[in-house]
Enzyme design. Sequence first.
Site, PDB file in Angstrom:
ATOM      1  N   GLY A   1       0.815  -1.270  -0.094  1.00 27.94           N
ATOM      2  CA  GLY A   1       0.037  -0.069  -0.036  1.00 27.94           C
ATOM      3  C   GLY A   1       0.845   1.406   0.117  1.00 27.94           C
TER       4      GLY A   1
ATOM      5  N   ASP B   1      -5.551   2.819  10.359  1.00 25.58           N
ATOM      6  CA  ASP B   1      -6.854   2.465  10.645  1.00 25.58           C
ATOM      7  C   ASP B   1      -6.961   2.077  12.098  1.00 25.58           C
ATOM      8  OD1 ASP B   1      -9.680   1.785  10.250  1.00 25.58           O
ATOM      9  OD2 ASP B   1      -9.288   0.370   8.910  1.00 25.58           O
TER      10      ASP B   1
END
Length: 191
Positions: free
Chosen positions: A55, A114
Amino acid sequence: MQNHIDRVLLGRGAISDRVRALGDELARDLTGELVKEGSPADATDRIVFVPVMTGALVFTADLIRHLPLPIAMRLVSVSSYPGAATQSKGATLKSYLSDDLAGRHVVIIDDILDTGETMRMLRGLVEDRRPASVRACVLLKKQLGKPAVAEAEHVGFEIPDEFVVGYGLDYDGHYRNLPDICVLKREAYEG
Ligand code: 5GP
Ligand code: MG
């Protein structure tokens, strides 16, 4: 596939401006560390970047070009969203983490913070290697109703709790190459 995109959340221009500012912030902090320990600004082998694949690939590529300091790179691979999952399944290290971090300034780079599980695991593994300092830099941080289990010193953007893709972030292997950060339609993953 592209019709699963709901809207652009962060356009390429805004991302580019913010990544440059993050690079300046990091350069200032890392220069401060070098000054504190009496190392010259051009000292090699002092700073190690640990980007989390896959990512953080695009973010890292852009970010490091704003750093006027010698840096080494040690990539790690972590999986928390296997396949089409959009809820974290807990972070697992999928690669070797280099053992040459002792006494060096380590910067963990990730796309998005997150729950913080990924960052908590990585910070622990890096700390075990006795670095001189550890900091984390994430492009995005989700605004959840509760605190994340680990934090990052440098955050590009705080974003709403929605599933985003693009600029390196994927959904089931797709969309990493989008130049903007986009929100995925809920129906794409909620069946
Ligand atoms: P955490 O461990 O903090 O819950 O999650 C961090 C990892 O989950 C990130 O490195 C990223 O790979 C993935 N992740 C979390 N939120 C999103 C999201 O909205 N979109 C995508 N594509 N990946 C996410
Ligand atoms: Mg990740």
